[in-house]
Design a protein around this motif. Structure first.
Motif, PDB file in Angstrom:
ATOM      1  N   ALA A 217       0.826  -1.200   0.000  1.00  4.05           N
ATOM      2  CA  ALA A 217       0.000   0.000   0.000  1.00  4.05           C
ATOM      3  C   ALA A 217       0.863   1.254   0.000  1.00  4.05           C
ATOM      4  O   ALA A 217       0.530   2.251  -0.663  1.00  4.05           O
ATOM      5  CB  ALA A 217      -0.929  -0.002   1.214  1.00  4.05           C
ATOM      6  N   ALA A 218       1.976   1.231   0.722  1.00  6.11           N
ATOM      7  CA  ALA A 218       2.870   2.395   0.748  1.00  6.11           C
ATOM      8  C   ALA A 218       3.509   2.637  -0.611  1.00  6.11           C
ATOM      9  O   ALA A 218       3.745   3.786  -0.998  1.00  6.11           O
ATOM     10  CB  ALA A 218       3.952   2.191   1.810  1.00  6.11           C
ATOM     11  N   VAL A 219       3.776   1.567  -1.359  1.00  2.00           N
ATOM     12  CA  VAL A 219       4.406   1.711  -2.675  1.00  2.00           C
ATOM     13  C   VAL A 219       3.405   2.206  -3.708  1.00  2.00           C
ATOM     14  O   VAL A 219       3.731   3.049  -4.558  1.00  2.00           O
ATOM     15  CB  VAL A 219       5.023   0.367  -3.113  1.00  2.00           C
ATOM     16  CG1 VAL A 219       5.498   0.439  -4.561  1.00  2.00           C
ATOM     17  CG2 VAL A 219       6.172  -0.009  -2.195  1.00  2.00           C
ATOM     18  N   LEU A 220       2.172   1.726  -3.646  1.00  2.00           N
ATOM     19  CA  LEU A 220       1.196   2.005  -4.695  1.00  2.00           C
ATOM     20  C   LEU A 220       0.416   3.292  -4.494  1.00  2.00           C
ATOM     21  O   LEU A 220      -0.102   3.851  -5.458  1.00  2.00           O
ATOM     22  CB  LEU A 220       0.214   0.836  -4.817  1.00  2.00           C
ATOM     23  CG  LEU A 220       0.801  -0.474  -5.333  1.00  2.00           C
ATOM     24  CD1 LEU A 220      -0.259  -1.564  -5.333  1.00  2.00           C
ATOM     25  CD2 LEU A 220       1.382  -0.302  -6.727  1.00  2.00           C
ATOM     26  N   THR A 221       0.286   3.765  -3.266  1.00  2.00           N
ATOM     27  CA  THR A 221      -0.504   4.968  -3.040  1.00  2.00           C
ATOM     28  C   THR A 221       0.207   6.193  -3.606  1.00  2.00           C
ATOM     29  O   THR A 221       1.437   6.259  -3.630  1.00  2.00           O
ATOM     30  CB  THR A 221      -0.764   5.181  -1.540  1.00  2.00           C
ATOM     31  OG1 THR A 221       0.451   4.981  -0.811  1.00  2.00           O
ATOM     32  CG2 THR A 221      -1.815   4.220  -1.035  1.00  2.00           C
TER      33      THR A 221
END
Length: 255
Positions: A217-221
């Protein structure tokens, strides 16, 4: 005089390596042509403002219409670059099932009869999950995130002067990320069906899965903030639990 034995590839009825490369080249050309055709259909929709109105609707809902009507650009070619970006991303979303069919036509001959029977349902399920993720982000996460940041900035005494470039980049990346992460259950269940994963391994490694989900989630947001990361991680955690139940059903049918 005895004739020379046939080559191993000819005897086995297999294509030579160069023929496979030629098939791959043709597949890539067909995929690019299909994407370009959809892109040409998306350009007039964007230039007439239809796609832009759809993309700005969550912002209007989050700010009571205050920001959606006045999104400036700070670059002379800002409107053109935004229009091309929206057209390209719209073409990617709309052409995905067709691209999967074209690529699947290249992979299909290498599959067994049983795997070919599962190909069409997996393809349909993958496309449905991708669009479900985009719709989920569009109707729930994106308006909530926009409303949160809009209100937070006002609470801090900061004037919201969002540009169209920044808004389109934020919204499009968030929606595409949700479309991708909703493919997670399909990948997991395929691995379960193949015997690589099991219900016991999924439930036993739940702690590791939670860490991986938050990293993903941290990479894609689109932003480095914890709010959008949590908004993406929450449905992923629910999907992971759904995968455990799905794995149980698969193992029961197989057993």
């Amino acid at each position: 005089m005895r004739s020379a034995p046939p080559l191993p590839d000819a005897a086995a009825g297999e294509k030579p390596f160069l023929d496979h490369l030629e098939d791959l080249r043709r597949t890539l050309i067909r995929a690019l042509c299909a994407f370009f055709a959809v892109f040409l259909l998306c350009v007039p929709l964007t230039l007439r403002g239809w796609t832009m109105r759809i993309l700005k609707r969550p912002l209007a809902a989050a700010t009571a219409g205050g920001a959606a009507a006045t999104l400036p650009t700070l670059a002379p070619a800002g409107g053109f670059s935004v229009a091309m970006k929206i057209s390209l991303e719209s073409a990617l979303v709309l052409s995905l099932p067709l691209l999967l069919l074209i690529v699947g036509g290249f992979v299909l001959p290498a599959l067994t009869r049983r795997e070919r029977g599962l190909f069409a349902p997996a393809l349909a399920c993958g496309a449905a999950l991708f669009y479900a993720g985009i719709l989920f982000g569009y109707f729930t996460t994106l308006p909530w995130a926009l409303g949160f940041f809009w209100g937070f900035n006002r609470m801090m005494g900061i004037e919201n002067l969002w540009t169209i470039n920044e808004y389109v980049a934020f919204a499009s990346r968030l929606l595409l990320a949700f479309g991708l992460v909703f493919e997670f259950p399909l990948v997991v269940l395929i691995l379960v069906k193949a015997g690589i994963l099991s219900r016991q391994s999924l439930s036993g490694k739940r702690g590791y899965a939670i860490v991986i989900i938050f990293v993903l989630a941290a990479v894609l947001t689109p932003g480095p903030d914890a709010v959008t990361q949590c908004l993406m991680a929450a449905p992923l955690l629910l999907l992971y639990e759904a995968c455990i139940w799905g794995a149980r059903l698969i193992e029961r049918r197989a057993g």
